[in-house]
Design a protein around this motif. Structure first.
Motif, PDB file in Angstrom:
ATOM      1  N   ASN A  98      -1.242  -2.909   1.373  1.00 42.78           N
ATOM      2  CA  ASN A  98      -2.158  -2.268   0.418  1.00 42.78           C
ATOM      3  C   ASN A  98      -3.429  -1.714   1.041  1.00 42.78           C
ATOM      4  N   SER A  99      -3.615  -1.854   2.369  1.00 40.68           N
ATOM      5  CA  SER A  99      -4.932  -1.497   2.896  1.00 40.68           C
ATOM      6  C   SER A  99      -4.848  -0.840   4.270  1.00 40.68           C
ATOM      7  N   SER A 100      -5.361   0.374   4.367  1.00 39.43           N
ATOM      8  CA  SER A 100      -5.406   1.030   5.677  1.00 39.43           C
ATOM      9  C   SER A 100      -6.410   0.330   6.590  1.00 39.43           C
ATOM     10  N   LEU A 101      -7.427  -0.290   5.979  1.00 35.93           N
ATOM     11  CA  LEU A 101      -8.415  -0.994   6.790  1.00 35.93           C
ATOM     12  C   LEU A 101      -7.756  -2.150   7.564  1.00 35.93           C
ATOM     13  N   THR A 102      -6.818  -2.811   6.914  1.00 38.68           N
ATOM     14  CA  THR A 102      -6.072  -3.880   7.592  1.00 38.68           C
ATOM     15  C   THR A 102      -5.304  -3.298   8.779  1.00 38.68           C
ATOM     16  N   LEU A 103      -4.693  -2.127   8.568  1.00 38.88           N
ATOM     17  CA  LEU A 103      -3.943  -1.497   9.668  1.00 38.88           C
ATOM     18  C   LEU A 103      -4.892  -1.104  10.806  1.00 38.88           C
ATOM     19  N   MET A 104      -6.096  -0.651  10.430  1.00 39.93           N
ATOM     20  CA  MET A 104      -7.078  -0.284  11.473  1.00 39.93           C
ATOM     21  C   MET A 104      -7.498  -1.517  12.265  1.00 39.93           C
ATOM     22  N   TYR A 105      -7.729  -2.593  11.542  1.00 38.22           N
ATOM     23  CA  TYR A 105      -8.122  -3.835  12.213  1.00 38.22           C
ATOM     24  C   TYR A 105      -7.018  -4.250  13.193  1.00 38.22           C
ATOM     25  N   GLY A 136     -21.870   6.855   9.361  1.00 34.27           N
ATOM     26  CA  GLY A 136     -20.428   6.659   9.272  1.00 34.27           C
ATOM     27  C   GLY A 136     -20.092   5.537   8.300  1.00 34.27           C
ATOM     28  N   TYR A 137     -18.867   5.033   8.442  1.00 38.90           N
ATOM     29  CA  TYR A 137     -18.327   4.056   7.471  1.00 38.90           C
ATOM     30  C   TYR A 137     -18.605   2.636   7.959  1.00 38.90           C
ATOM     31  N   ASP A 138     -19.311   1.881   7.160  1.00 39.39           N
ATOM     32  CA  ASP A 138     -19.749   0.544   7.604  1.00 39.39           C
ATOM     33  C   ASP A 138     -18.586  -0.388   7.967  1.00 39.39           C
ATOM     34  N   CYS A 181     -13.218   8.256  13.555  1.00 39.20           N
ATOM     35  CA  CYS A 181     -13.327   9.576  12.940  1.00 39.20           C
ATOM     36  C   CYS A 181     -12.832   9.527  11.500  1.00 39.20           C
ATOM     37  N   VAL A 182     -13.619  10.040  10.574  1.00 38.88           N
ATOM     38  CA  VAL A 182     -13.144  10.300   9.202  1.00 38.88           C
ATOM     39  C   VAL A 182     -13.180  11.828   9.087  1.00 38.88           C
ATOM     40  N   PRO A 183     -12.049  12.480   9.434  1.00 40.06           N
ATOM     41  CA  PRO A 183     -12.105  13.908   9.738  1.00 40.06           C
ATOM     42  C   PRO A 183     -12.222  14.827   8.530  1.00 40.06           C
ATOM     43  N   SER A 186     -15.798  13.394   5.358  1.00 43.68           N
ATOM     44  CA  SER A 186     -16.238  12.196   6.074  1.00 43.68           C
ATOM     45  C   SER A 186     -17.094  11.276   5.193  1.00 43.68           C
ATOM     46  N   ASN A 187     -16.914  10.010   5.397  1.00 43.60           N
ATOM     47  CA  ASN A 187     -17.724   8.990   4.721  1.00 43.60           C
ATOM     48  C   ASN A 187     -18.917   8.697   5.631  1.00 43.60           C
ATOM     49  N   PRO A 188     -20.153   9.025   5.267  1.00 42.76           N
ATOM     50  CA  PRO A 188     -20.584   9.495   3.964  1.00 42.76           C
ATOM     51  C   PRO A 188     -20.953  10.982   3.879  1.00 42.76           C
ATOM     52  N   TRP A 216      -8.261   7.978  13.768  1.00 44.45           N
ATOM     53  CA  TRP A 216      -8.326   9.140  12.853  1.00 44.45           C
ATOM     54  C   TRP A 216      -8.068   8.637  11.444  1.00 44.45           C
ATOM     55  N   ASP A 217      -9.141   8.242  10.780  1.00 43.58           N
ATOM     56  CA  ASP A 217      -9.015   7.631   9.454  1.00 43.58           C
ATOM     57  C   ASP A 217      -9.083   8.735   8.399  1.00 43.58           C
ATOM     58  N   ASN A 218      -7.893   9.228   8.036  1.00 48.09           N
ATOM     59  CA  ASN A 218      -7.858  10.366   7.113  1.00 48.09           C
ATOM     60  C   ASN A 218      -7.788   9.873   5.661  1.00 48.09           C
ATOM     61  N   ALA A 219      -8.760   9.035   5.312  1.00 45.61           N
ATOM     62  CA  ALA A 219      -8.783   8.384   4.000  1.00 45.61           C
ATOM     63  C   ALA A 219      -8.887   9.390   2.852  1.00 45.61           C
ATOM     64  N   TYR A 220      -9.463  10.572   3.138  1.00 49.30           N
ATOM     65  CA  TYR A 220      -9.686  11.563   2.057  1.00 49.30           C
ATOM     66  C   TYR A 220      -8.888  12.847   2.288  1.00 49.30           C
ATOM     67  N   ALA A 221      -7.696  12.670   2.885  1.00 46.15           N
ATOM     68  CA  ALA A 221      -6.856  13.812   3.273  1.00 46.15           C
ATOM     69  C   ALA A 221      -6.528  14.725   2.094  1.00 46.15           C
ATOM     70  N   ALA A 251      -4.051   6.501   6.697  1.00 48.09           N
ATOM     71  CA  ALA A 251      -4.317   7.018   5.341  1.00 48.09           C
ATOM     72  C   ALA A 251      -3.881   5.941   4.358  1.00 48.09           C
ATOM     73  N   SER A 252      -4.265   6.109   3.104  1.00 47.36           N
ATOM     74  CA  SER A 252      -3.778   5.183   2.085  1.00 47.36           C
ATOM     75  C   SER A 252      -3.841   5.833   0.713  1.00 47.36           C
ATOM     76  N   THR A 253      -3.228   5.162  -0.247  1.00 43.19           N
ATOM     77  CA  THR A 253      -3.307   5.663  -1.625  1.00 43.19           C
ATOM     78  C   THR A 253      -4.339   4.868  -2.430  1.00 43.19           C
ATOM     79  N   SER A 254      -5.253   4.198  -1.729  1.00 41.88           N
ATOM     80  CA  SER A 254      -6.252   3.389  -2.450  1.00 41.88           C
ATOM     81  C   SER A 254      -7.031   4.221  -3.462  1.00 41.88           C
ATOM     82  N   LYS A 255      -7.363   5.455  -3.108  1.00 42.69           N
ATOM     83  CA  LYS A 255      -8.115   6.299  -4.034  1.00 42.69           C
ATOM     84  C   LYS A 255      -7.215   7.402  -4.582  1.00 42.69           C
ATOM     85  N   VAL A 256      -5.945   7.042  -4.715  1.00 44.02           N
ATOM     86  CA  VAL A 256      -4.958   7.945  -5.301  1.00 44.02           C
ATOM     87  C   VAL A 256      -4.343   7.248  -6.516  1.00 44.02           C
TER      88      VAL A 256
HETATM   89  N1  PMP Z   1     -11.537   4.393   5.278  1.00 44.56           N
HETATM   90  C1  PMP Z   1     -12.546   5.036   4.660  1.00 44.56           C
HETATM   91  C2  PMP Z   1     -13.250   6.147   5.355  1.00 44.56           C
HETATM   92  C3  PMP Z   1     -12.949   4.637   3.382  1.00 44.56           C
HETATM   93  O1  PMP Z   1     -13.968   5.270   2.782  1.00 44.56           O
HETATM   94  C4  PMP Z   1     -12.260   3.568   2.756  1.00 44.56           C
HETATM   95  C5  PMP Z   1     -12.624   3.094   1.379  1.00 44.56           C
HETATM   96  N2  PMP Z   1     -13.929   3.144   1.023  1.00 44.56           N
HETATM   97  C6  PMP Z   1     -11.234   2.931   3.445  1.00 44.56           C
HETATM   98  C7  PMP Z   1     -10.891   3.371   4.697  1.00 44.56           C
HETATM   99  C8  PMP Z   1     -10.518   1.760   2.864  1.00 44.56           C
HETATM  100  O2  PMP Z   1      -9.192   2.060   2.700  1.00 44.56           O
HETATM  101  P1  PMP Z   1      -8.118   1.023   2.203  1.00 44.56           P
HETATM  102  O3  PMP Z   1      -8.368   0.727   0.781  1.00 44.56           O
HETATM  103  O4  PMP Z   1      -6.832   1.743   2.434  1.00 44.56           O
HETATM  104  O5  PMP Z   1      -8.205  -0.219   3.070  1.00 44.56           O
END
Ligand code: PMP
Length: 424
Positions: A98-105, A136-138, A181-183, A186-188, A216-221, A251-256
């Motif tokens: 459920n989480s791209s952040l977990t995959l990044m970690y 960038g993204y905290d 990179c949030v290409p 970008s956040n924020p 390459w965190d394409n969270a907002y692709a 990428a993820s569907t968290s905001k989809v």
């Molecule tokens: N990457 C970025 C740039 C984000 O803004 C967010 C959510 N705020 C995430 C990752 C988190 O994604 P996920 O819910 O897939 O872990």
């Protein structure tokens, strides 16, 4: 308000006036929150059709019984969804939990503990570090901080990270083993990297430590507000530059669909995926394939996903307009702040005059409006100029956002005048 040209007396009068307005607002005992980029309830409703969609049909098209264990790479139909979002070949995609952040970690940990594609583990370097485009993204920074990986700030420009700075740093320091990179949107800052920036990033693999990876965190692709904004394809660029191993995409569907209950994807070259899978298979038997199948059925075609994102945009657009019109009205003809006009994503990034951001956040908090802590958009929570504030308009209803923004602009004015007085 021309603050630099003002006399002490003028500033004192402004302070008095603004403070009186501020005290009146404090009496309202507001409780508003524009801290994190969470989808609103209206947005979440768009995906309620996921519930019950399987209706007892648990088998995927390839015959997989999704109720059972297995399949570390995820269901083929879920990987196809990830491939469509990231615009990469499906064989290079893993559909996870459920989480791209977990995959990044997990991906950072793989590099740190074991190394990618036969390269030295980063922990064996003297001072492994990531380049961090700022603001960038905290949560990216938190991963590095927790693992003791150093972070070097690189300024964000309106076309992506300052590439002259990136290249110069990489050329002189072999211990730089990554860049966040949030290409797209970008956040924020909401900036989308230019084609030139993507090309220069793709060339980094030629000059960097061979273990260097672009995260390459394409969270907002697919999170465009209006017309689609094009991001150059980093995979294509790295293949053309013979540097395909230098990038790992997410990428993820968290905001989809439903935030925290969606699907996450990682994509990379086969050698990188082999390194990742080695670690993942010790961590899990496999992802939640039932949720993967639910998503694949919900978005049976990519056009359905596009239409779905258009509905999100219709809800989000008035909120972005609200934030931007407050900022414009208050600061268009002043030097009290700077901001970007994002064409998608979840944030508006605002820069105060130097030394004011923490005071603005504090004033807003006391008036009942919670903002992301000042400094959060920088590694170690330290904004060297104390300027950046991330505004997240998505979650509150429009009327609450409108009130929160009135408070915000007032706090910016008040903090700026007080700072100026202090410096006289
Ligand atoms: N990457 C970025 C740039 C984000 O803004 C967010 C959510 N705020 C995430 C990752 C988190 O994604 P996920 O819910 O897939 O872990």
């Amino acid at each position: 308000m021309d603050i630099d040209a003002a006399t002490r007396e003028q500033l004192q009068n402004w302070e008095k006036e603004l403070n009186a307005q501020y005290q009146r607002i404090c009496e309202h005992e507001l409780s508003l929150d524009i801290t994190r980029g969470k989808p609103s309830a209206d947005q979440l409703h768009l995906s309620d059709g996921l519930d019950g969609i399987l209706n007892g049909e648990y088998r995927a098209a390839d015959g997989t019984d999704t109720r059972n264990y297995g399949g570390l790479e995820g269901l083929m139909c879920a990987r196809e969804l990830g491939a469509d979002i990231l615009q990469v070949p499906v064989e290079e995609v893993i559909a996870g939990g459920n989480s791209s952040l977990t995959l990044m970690y997990c991906a950072v940990l793989t590099g740190y503990l074991f190394g990618y594609a036969g390269n030295k583990p980063w922990k064996e370097l003297e001072a492994p570090k990531f380049l961090c485009p700022v603001p960038g993204y905290d949560r990216h920074f938190a991963i590095c901080e927790q693992l003791g990986i150093g972070m070097v700030n690189v300024p964000m420009t309106d076309s992506g990270p300052d590439m002259d700075a990136v290249e110069a740093l990489i050329e002189k320091d072999r211990d730089i083993i990554g860049i966040w990179c949030v290409p797209k949107f970008s956040n924020p800052t909401g900036v989308t990297y230019s084609a030139e920036t993507v090309e220069r990033l793709a060339q980094l693999g030629r000059i960097a430590n061979p273990g260097f990876r672009i995260f390459w965190d394409n969270a907002y692709a697919i999170h465009d507000l209006d017309n689609q904004v094009n991001l150059a394809n980093i995979r294509t660029a790295t293949v053309e530059n013979d540097t395909a191993d230098s990038v790992i995409q997410f990428a993820s569907t968290s905001k989809v669909t439903h935030a925290g209950a969606g699907l996450a994807f990682v994509s990379a070259s086969s050698d990188n995926l082999a390194s990742l899978k080695k670690q993942m298979q010790a961590m899990t038997i496999g992802p939640d394939k039932i949720n993967q199948l639910r998503h694949a059925r919900f978005f049976a075609e990519f056009t359905l996903l596009k239409e779905h994102m258009h509905k999100h945009a219709q809800i989000l657009k008035p909120k972005f307009q609200c934030v931007l019109s407050h900022l414009e009205k208050a600061f268009k003809d002043s030097d009290l702040g700077e901001w970007e006009n994002p064409l998608g994503g979840y944030f508006v990034s605002f820069n105060t005059r130097p030394g004011c951001a923490a005071a603005v956040v504090e004033l807003a908090a006391q008036a009942g409006v919670k903002l992301t802590p000042a400094g959060a958009t920088f590694p170690y929570g330290v904004d060297p100029e104390d300027r950046n504030i991330r505004i997240a308009p998505s979650f509150p209803p429009l009327d609450e956002l409108d009130t929160a923004m009135s408070v915000f602009v007032l706090c910016v004015k008040l903090a700026s005048v007080r700072k100026q007085l202090e410096m006289l």
